[in-house]
Design a protein around this motif. Structure first.
Motif, PDB file in Angstrom:
ATOM      1  N   PRO A 129     -10.615   0.074 -11.614  1.00 14.21           N
ATOM      2  CA  PRO A 129      -9.552  -0.104 -12.608  1.00 14.21           C
ATOM      3  C   PRO A 129      -8.332   0.775 -12.338  1.00 14.21           C
ATOM      4  O   PRO A 129      -7.197   0.323 -12.471  1.00 14.21           O
ATOM      5  CB  PRO A 129     -10.238   0.272 -13.926  1.00 14.21           C
ATOM      6  CG  PRO A 129     -11.681   0.018 -13.693  1.00 14.21           C
ATOM      7  CD  PRO A 129     -11.911   0.387 -12.261  1.00 14.21           C
ATOM      8  N   VAL A 130      -8.556   2.044 -11.986  1.00 13.77           N
ATOM      9  CA  VAL A 130      -7.437   2.936 -11.681  1.00 13.77           C
ATOM     10  C   VAL A 130      -6.705   2.453 -10.434  1.00 13.77           C
ATOM     11  O   VAL A 130      -5.467   2.372 -10.400  1.00 13.77           O
ATOM     12  CB  VAL A 130      -7.935   4.387 -11.489  1.00 13.77           C
ATOM     13  CG1 VAL A 130      -6.794   5.287 -11.028  1.00 13.77           C
ATOM     14  CG2 VAL A 130      -8.533   4.916 -12.782  1.00 13.77           C
ATOM     15  N   ILE A 131      -7.465   2.135  -9.391  1.00  2.43           N
ATOM     16  CA  ILE A 131      -6.862   1.661  -8.143  1.00  2.43           C
ATOM     17  C   ILE A 131      -6.029   0.408  -8.399  1.00  2.43           C
ATOM     18  O   ILE A 131      -4.887   0.289  -7.932  1.00  2.43           O
ATOM     19  CB  ILE A 131      -7.956   1.365  -7.095  1.00  2.43           C
ATOM     20  CG1 ILE A 131      -8.700   2.645  -6.720  1.00  2.43           C
ATOM     21  CG2 ILE A 131      -7.361   0.719  -5.855  1.00  2.43           C
ATOM     22  CD1 ILE A 131      -9.936   2.411  -5.869  1.00  2.43           C
ATOM     23  N   ALA A 132      -6.596  -0.538  -9.157  1.00  2.00           N
ATOM     24  CA  ALA A 132      -5.900  -1.798  -9.417  1.00  2.00           C
ATOM     25  C   ALA A 132      -4.600  -1.563 -10.175  1.00  2.00           C
ATOM     26  O   ALA A 132      -3.560  -2.142  -9.837  1.00  2.00           O
ATOM     27  CB  ALA A 132      -6.815  -2.743 -10.203  1.00  2.00           C
ATOM     28  N   LYS A 133      -4.650  -0.703 -11.191  1.00  2.00           N
ATOM     29  CA  LYS A 133      -3.432  -0.475 -11.978  1.00  2.00           C
ATOM     30  C   LYS A 133      -2.364   0.225 -11.145  1.00  2.00           C
ATOM     31  O   LYS A 133      -1.176  -0.075 -11.256  1.00  2.00           O
ATOM     32  CB  LYS A 133      -3.737   0.342 -13.235  1.00  2.00           C
ATOM     33  CG  LYS A 133      -2.585   0.330 -14.237  1.00  2.00           C
ATOM     34  CD  LYS A 133      -3.071   0.522 -15.642  1.00  2.00           C
ATOM     35  CE  LYS A 133      -1.976   0.192 -16.653  1.00  2.00           C
ATOM     36  NZ  LYS A 133      -0.785   0.965 -16.540  1.00  2.00           N
ATOM     37  N   VAL A 134      -2.774   1.150 -10.292  1.00  2.00           N
ATOM     38  CA  VAL A 134      -1.805   1.816  -9.421  1.00  2.00           C
ATOM     39  C   VAL A 134      -1.180   0.809  -8.460  1.00  2.00           C
ATOM     40  O   VAL A 134       0.043   0.780  -8.258  1.00  2.00           O
ATOM     41  CB  VAL A 134      -2.472   2.963  -8.640  1.00  2.00           C
ATOM     42  CG1 VAL A 134      -1.515   3.516  -7.590  1.00  2.00           C
ATOM     43  CG2 VAL A 134      -2.906   4.072  -9.587  1.00  2.00           C
TER      44      VAL A 134
ATOM     45  N   ASP B  40      -1.470  -6.688   2.324  1.00  7.34           N
ATOM     46  CA  ASP B  40      -2.759  -6.612   3.016  1.00  7.34           C
ATOM     47  C   ASP B  40      -3.485  -5.320   2.681  1.00  7.34           C
ATOM     48  O   ASP B  40      -4.702  -5.320   2.457  1.00  7.34           O
ATOM     49  CB  ASP B  40      -2.538  -6.705   4.532  1.00  7.34           C
ATOM     50  CG  ASP B  40      -2.140  -8.098   4.972  1.00  7.34           C
ATOM     51  OD1 ASP B  40      -2.089  -9.000   4.103  1.00  7.34           O
ATOM     52  OD2 ASP B  40      -1.873  -8.296   6.170  1.00  7.34           O
ATOM     53  N   ILE B  41      -2.744  -4.213   2.641  1.00  8.71           N
ATOM     54  CA  ILE B  41      -3.376  -2.920   2.378  1.00  8.71           C
ATOM     55  C   ILE B  41      -3.958  -2.876   0.970  1.00  8.71           C
ATOM     56  O   ILE B  41      -5.042  -2.332   0.746  1.00  8.71           O
ATOM     57  CB  ILE B  41      -2.365  -1.761   2.607  1.00  8.71           C
ATOM     58  CG1 ILE B  41      -3.063  -0.414   2.530  1.00  8.71           C
ATOM     59  CG2 ILE B  41      -1.215  -1.827   1.615  1.00  8.71           C
ATOM     60  CD1 ILE B  41      -4.004  -0.155   3.664  1.00  8.71           C
ATOM     61  N   GLY B  42      -3.245  -3.476   0.009  1.00  4.17           N
ATOM     62  CA  GLY B  42      -3.749  -3.515  -1.362  1.00  4.17           C
ATOM     63  C   GLY B  42      -5.017  -4.328  -1.481  1.00  4.17           C
ATOM     64  O   GLY B  42      -5.975  -3.930  -2.162  1.00  4.17           O
ATOM     65  N   GLN B  43      -5.053  -5.482  -0.830  1.00  4.94           N
ATOM     66  CA  GLN B  43      -6.237  -6.322  -0.881  1.00  4.94           C
ATOM     67  C   GLN B  43      -7.418  -5.674  -0.150  1.00  4.94           C
ATOM     68  O   GLN B  43      -8.570  -5.800  -0.581  1.00  4.94           O
ATOM     69  CB  GLN B  43      -5.926  -7.690  -0.264  1.00  4.94           C
ATOM     70  CG  GLN B  43      -4.903  -8.505  -1.030  1.00  4.94           C
ATOM     71  CD  GLN B  43      -5.418  -8.993  -2.372  1.00  4.94           C
ATOM     72  OE1 GLN B  43      -6.396  -9.715  -2.458  1.00  4.94           O
ATOM     73  NE2 GLN B  43      -4.750  -8.576  -3.440  1.00  4.94           N
TER      74      GLN B  43
ATOM     75  N   ILE C 200       2.292   4.623   1.435  1.00  7.47           N
ATOM     76  CA  ILE C 200       2.495   3.177   1.577  1.00  7.47           C
ATOM     77  C   ILE C 200       3.829   2.832   2.236  1.00  7.47           C
ATOM     78  O   ILE C 200       3.887   1.940   3.101  1.00  7.47           O
ATOM     79  CB  ILE C 200       2.337   2.466   0.215  1.00  7.47           C
ATOM     80  CG1 ILE C 200       0.840   2.371  -0.147  1.00  7.47           C
ATOM     81  CG2 ILE C 200       2.951   1.068   0.236  1.00  7.47           C
ATOM     82  CD1 ILE C 200       0.565   1.766  -1.499  1.00  7.47           C
ATOM     83  N   PRO C 201       4.945   3.487   1.869  1.00  9.00           N
ATOM     84  CA  PRO C 201       6.213   3.139   2.549  1.00  9.00           C
ATOM     85  C   PRO C 201       6.184   3.359   4.059  1.00  9.00           C
ATOM     86  O   PRO C 201       7.026   2.815   4.776  1.00  9.00           O
ATOM     87  CB  PRO C 201       7.233   4.075   1.871  1.00  9.00           C
ATOM     88  CG  PRO C 201       6.644   4.383   0.544  1.00  9.00           C
ATOM     89  CD  PRO C 201       5.164   4.449   0.783  1.00  9.00           C
ATOM     90  N   LYS C 202       5.248   4.167   4.544  1.00  6.95           N
ATOM     91  CA  LYS C 202       5.168   4.451   5.974  1.00  6.95           C
ATOM     92  C   LYS C 202       4.340   3.407   6.735  1.00  6.95           C
ATOM     93  O   LYS C 202       4.223   3.485   7.950  1.00  6.95           O
ATOM     94  CB  LYS C 202       4.584   5.847   6.190  1.00  6.95           C
ATOM     95  CG  LYS C 202       5.455   6.961   5.606  1.00  6.95           C
ATOM     96  CD  LYS C 202       4.799   8.321   5.779  1.00  6.95           C
ATOM     97  CE  LYS C 202       5.727   9.439   5.323  1.00  6.95           C
ATOM     98  NZ  LYS C 202       6.134   9.338   3.918  1.00  6.95           N
TER      99      LYS C 202
ATOM    100  N   LEU D  39       2.724  -0.135  -8.319  1.00  9.59           N
ATOM    101  CA  LEU D  39       3.471   0.082  -7.088  1.00  9.59           C
ATOM    102  C   LEU D  39       3.902  -1.232  -6.437  1.00  9.59           C
ATOM    103  O   LEU D  39       4.600  -1.215  -5.421  1.00  9.59           O
ATOM    104  CB  LEU D  39       2.625   0.886  -6.089  1.00  9.59           C
ATOM    105  CG  LEU D  39       2.275   2.317  -6.495  1.00  9.59           C
ATOM    106  CD1 LEU D  39       1.412   2.978  -5.418  1.00  9.59           C
ATOM    107  CD2 LEU D  39       3.523   3.148  -6.741  1.00  9.59           C
ATOM    108  N   ASP D  40       3.485  -2.365  -7.039  1.00 11.72           N
ATOM    109  CA  ASP D  40       3.830  -3.702  -6.553  1.00 11.72           C
ATOM    110  C   ASP D  40       3.363  -3.918  -5.108  1.00 11.72           C
ATOM    111  O   ASP D  40       4.074  -4.500  -4.286  1.00 11.72           O
ATOM    112  CB  ASP D  40       5.343  -3.929  -6.649  1.00 11.72           C
ATOM    113  CG  ASP D  40       5.713  -5.412  -6.516  1.00 11.72           C
ATOM    114  OD1 ASP D  40       4.851  -6.250  -6.821  1.00 11.72           O
ATOM    115  OD2 ASP D  40       6.845  -5.712  -6.087  1.00 11.72           O
TER     116      ASP D  40
END
Length: 749
Positions: A159-164, A174-177, A414-416, A168-169
């Motif tokens: 839940p925490v990971i998903a909300k973050v 790919d990294i989010g999934q 993530i921006p990197k 962060l959009d």
């Protein structure tokens, strides 16, 4: 008979005040963190800490004791609300999960999850084995204690990971999934380990049978969910949308499925969140549950229930318990080992999976968040007597601290991470599809009386809707006598149709055979569709337009009609009064299909391949919608789309001396066709472009279609009521009346 006493006045008053205060502070602190560029979930977790014994209990102990130092039964009321928020958050996570993408990256996710479980479990077990005995609830059960600490160190907070990721959009990246996939695998294994260790704590022996049962239960549940469950969910949502047709009904259906699946998995001792997550995944694959409805559910969840869940989770932390030097020292050690285990495990896994260093750091930062999942584990351990109160406080503190770390690490790393070409194309395509006209057509009506025009309309929209999971309703209109007609429905071939009030079996059988023949022909020309096809038959003794509009008095995204289907006069205006009324009064876009005279003389031409489509464009939104239709058909039919823009040369009365300079108009025309050509290539269609000048644009378009052998013309236009008729403009009317091939006119605005 036992009469259940209602909730007391004070208990109800107290829980309402608690929820109001928790939501207010969670949103306030969450917005404050958002304003400084941090995810709101950080502030929402801290809100519970601020209202708990760590701050409010010290600054205003009387207020804290009256509000939150309550009985277990009173606090359980808050926990129920918290669990509803957790279930809804996992549904949102499922809705945002791309199961096909995860499957395509299944090997990578599996490697990451193994690293994220094995290393933390090993370091956690070693930690538990060497911790001082005063932190063990049952000193004689150090093995059980060590296994429990190992399990707590292995868990991740989806839940925490998903909300973050949502804030962060990057949840669709790919990294989010990957993080979601690996986290779900970790959590599933973690719950299996927890069930095994809890059984060991209760019985004193390792219950391998219980562990095997848990594993089997997970496999069976997922197998049933993604086979039978997928079909049940899709058919139910379609039925609700057909019968009720409101966003509220769809949202209620989603929540009922989530609670029911959560109850099933909870009964199977797999935790309710697994069932909620799977329901989110299944519903997310149903096109009827469109972006607008999904957005409504996400807004309600992320603005109300998720903040309450995180705030209530934060209430459990007591910083004061960590003031003891020994407890604080052990807490620091536990925190360090917890972070080391997760980071080192995911970094090793990311290297084995061929990911970059920054991807490994991001995944480690995300999976290091323990959140409420570890708090649940700690609560179970305390209740079983495995943990002491001090150890419980340490684990809760680690859970919250790692959850506060995750957003900062992910925002930094993530921006990197460079986005590859394939990922960029996928993200751009998903962004386009959210706003796409064609992709958001979830339910379409095709009325027919069996004429050539609607037969060709079916042939044309077959490839249009085949890849889109669009549901099609085929409405057969029977022009029977009013004295024998009825507005009720019957069945034909197991499908819905209207039937007469008559004792004549011969008449009824004849009507059934006629409807069956026409509708079967339409279905054959539609071809195999991913969405459902529903048959409707209605009597229309009076106005055919009234019949169509009555049946269309539900939520349709588009209606497709044949130009000559309903008896238009070839010597009269462009379309019949019936078509005009449907176009004017339907609240949704209308596609009018008109076949050429050659097709009317030889209906066998309907089934000929579509090899070339002419797409006139003027750069308007209506033209853009028509372009989507043409490109989608072309991609399925492997056809070529010729995008044509005709610059109208001013008439003699509008010219002054010399021929006008049309350079600027031609430049604009080239930009228009180039923009549409780019869209066509993105949608997988082959395109060519034509920009020309003519005194008569309509005649020029007909000439282009004739000269280049167009099989069909697709045009987009606006309607303007003139003399109570739908007026499409002289160029459209000229093309419809004179084109050598069928013409489709899309009125979408």
């Amino acid at each position: 008979m036992v009469v259940i006493e209602p909730l007391g006045h004070h208990e109800l008053f107290l829980v309402i005040v608690q929820l109001a205060l928790l939501l207010f502070v969670a949103r306030l602190v969450g917005e404050a963190f958002s304003s400084i560029g941090q995810p709101a979930v950080v502030g929402e977790l801290l809100a519970g800490v601020l209202l708990g014994p760590s701050l409010l209990g010290i600054v205003a102990p009387t207020v804290y004791e009256s509000l939150f130092a309550v009985s277990e039964s009173q606090f359980h009321l808050l926990e129920v609300v918290s669990w509803i928020g957790l279930i809804m958050l996992l549904v949102v996570t499922g809705l945002e999960t791309d199961i096909d993408l995860i499957i395509s990256k299944g090997r990578t996710a599996a490697i990451l999850s193994v690293g994220g479980i094995v290393v933390p479990f090993a370091t956690g077990f070693a930690l538990g084995w060497y911790l001082p005995v005063e932190f063990i609830g049952a000193p004689g059960q150090r093995l059980v204690f060590s296994l429990f600490i190992a399990t707590a160190m292995s868990i991740s907070a989806i839940p925490v990971i998903a909300k973050v990721l949502i804030e962060l959009d990057v949840i669709r990246r790919d990294i989010g999934q990957l993080i979601l996939a690996a986290g779900m695998i970790d959590d599933t294994i973690g719950w299996i380990l927890l069930a095994t260790v809890a059984g060991l704590a209760r019985t004193g022996v390792v219950d391998l049978g219980s562990a095997a049962t848990t594993v089997l239960s997970v496999v069976v549940f997922l197998g049933v969910a993604f086979t039978v469950g997928r079909r049940v969910v899709a058919e139910t949502i379609r039925w609700v949308d057909n019968a009720v047709g409101s966003d509220a009904a769809l949202l209620s259906t989603l929540m009922i499925f989530a609670l029911a699946a959560g109850a099933i998995t909870q009964y199977m001792r797999l935790e309710a969140i697994l069932g909620a997550f799977v329901v989110g995944v299944l519903v997310g694959q149903v096109k009827r549950f469109n972006y607008q409805v999904r957005r409504s559910f996400e807004t309600m969840t992320l603005s109300i229930f998720a903040p309450l869940f995180f705030a209530i989770a934060g209430l459990r932390m007591d910083v004061a318990a960590l003031a003891d030097p020994t407890v604080f020292t052990v807490g620091v050690v536990v925190f360090a080992i917890a972070c080391f285990g997760k980071f080192s495990g995911t970094m090793v896994g990311s290297r084995l999976a061929g990911l970059s260093r920054w991807e490994g750091i991001t995944i480690g930062g995300g999976m290091n968040a323990r959140g409420a999942m570890e708090i649940v584990v700690a609560t179970i351990g305390l209740g079983l007597g495995i943990l002491t109160t001090s150890m419980y406080s340490i684990i809760v503190a680690v859970a919250i601290a790692t959850s506060l770390m995750a957003p900062a690490i992910m925002r930094w790393s993530i921006p990197k991470i460079e986005m590859g070409d394939a990922e960029r194309r996928r993200i751009e395509r998903e962004k386009y599809l959210k706003e796409s006209f064609v992709n958001n057509l979830t339910r379409v009506l095709l009325p027919t009386r069996g004429t050539v025009d609607t037969q060709y309309a079916a042939r044309l929209i077959g490839p249009l809707f085949r890849p889109l999971r669009t549901d099609l309703d085929l409405l057969y209109i029977d022009g029977s006598d009013a004295s024998t007609a009825d507005s009720g429905y019957g069945w034909i071939g197991g499908r819905l149709f209207g039937r007469k009030k008559t004792d004549s079996k011969t008449t009824e059988q004849g009507e059934s055979e006629s409807a069956e023949r026409v509708l079967t022909g339409l279905e054959e020309r539609l071809g195999e569709q991913m969405g459902s096809i529903r048959r409707l038959v209605r009597n229309a003794p009076g106005s055919v337009a009234d019949t169509i509009l009555e049946n269309a008095d539900v939520r349709y995204d588009m209606i497709v009609v044949g130009e000559r289907t309903l008896g238009s006069d070839p010597d009269g205006p462009l379309f019949s009064e019936t078509i005009d009324r449907v176009i004017q009064e339907m609240p949704c876009p209308t596609m009018v299909v008109s076949t050429s005279e050659s097709v009317k003389r030889d209906p066998g031409q309907i089934d000929e391949p579509i090899r070339r489509i002419l797409l006139p464009t003027v750069g308007t939104q209506a033209s853009r919608h028509a372009a989507e239709v043409a490109f989608t058909i072309a991609a399925e039919e492997n056809a070529l789309v010729e995008i044509a823009h005709v610059v109208a040369r001013p008439g003699l009365s509008d010219q002054f001396v010399d021929s006008p300079d049309l350079t600027n108009q031609l430049d604009i025309g080239n930009r228009i066709v180039d923009r549409d050509a780019e869209l066509g290539r993105r949608l997988g269609a082959k395109v060519v472009t034509t920009v020309t000048v003519s005194d008569k644009p309509g005649a020029e378009l007909v000439d282009i279609a004739d000269r280049n052998g167009a099989d069909v013309i697709v045009m987009g236009t606006n309607t303007r009521p003139i003399s109570q008729r739908a007026f499409f403009g002289p160029n459209v009317e000229y093309v419809v009346n004179n084109a050598p091939c069928p013409v489709t006119v899309l009125s979408s605005i």
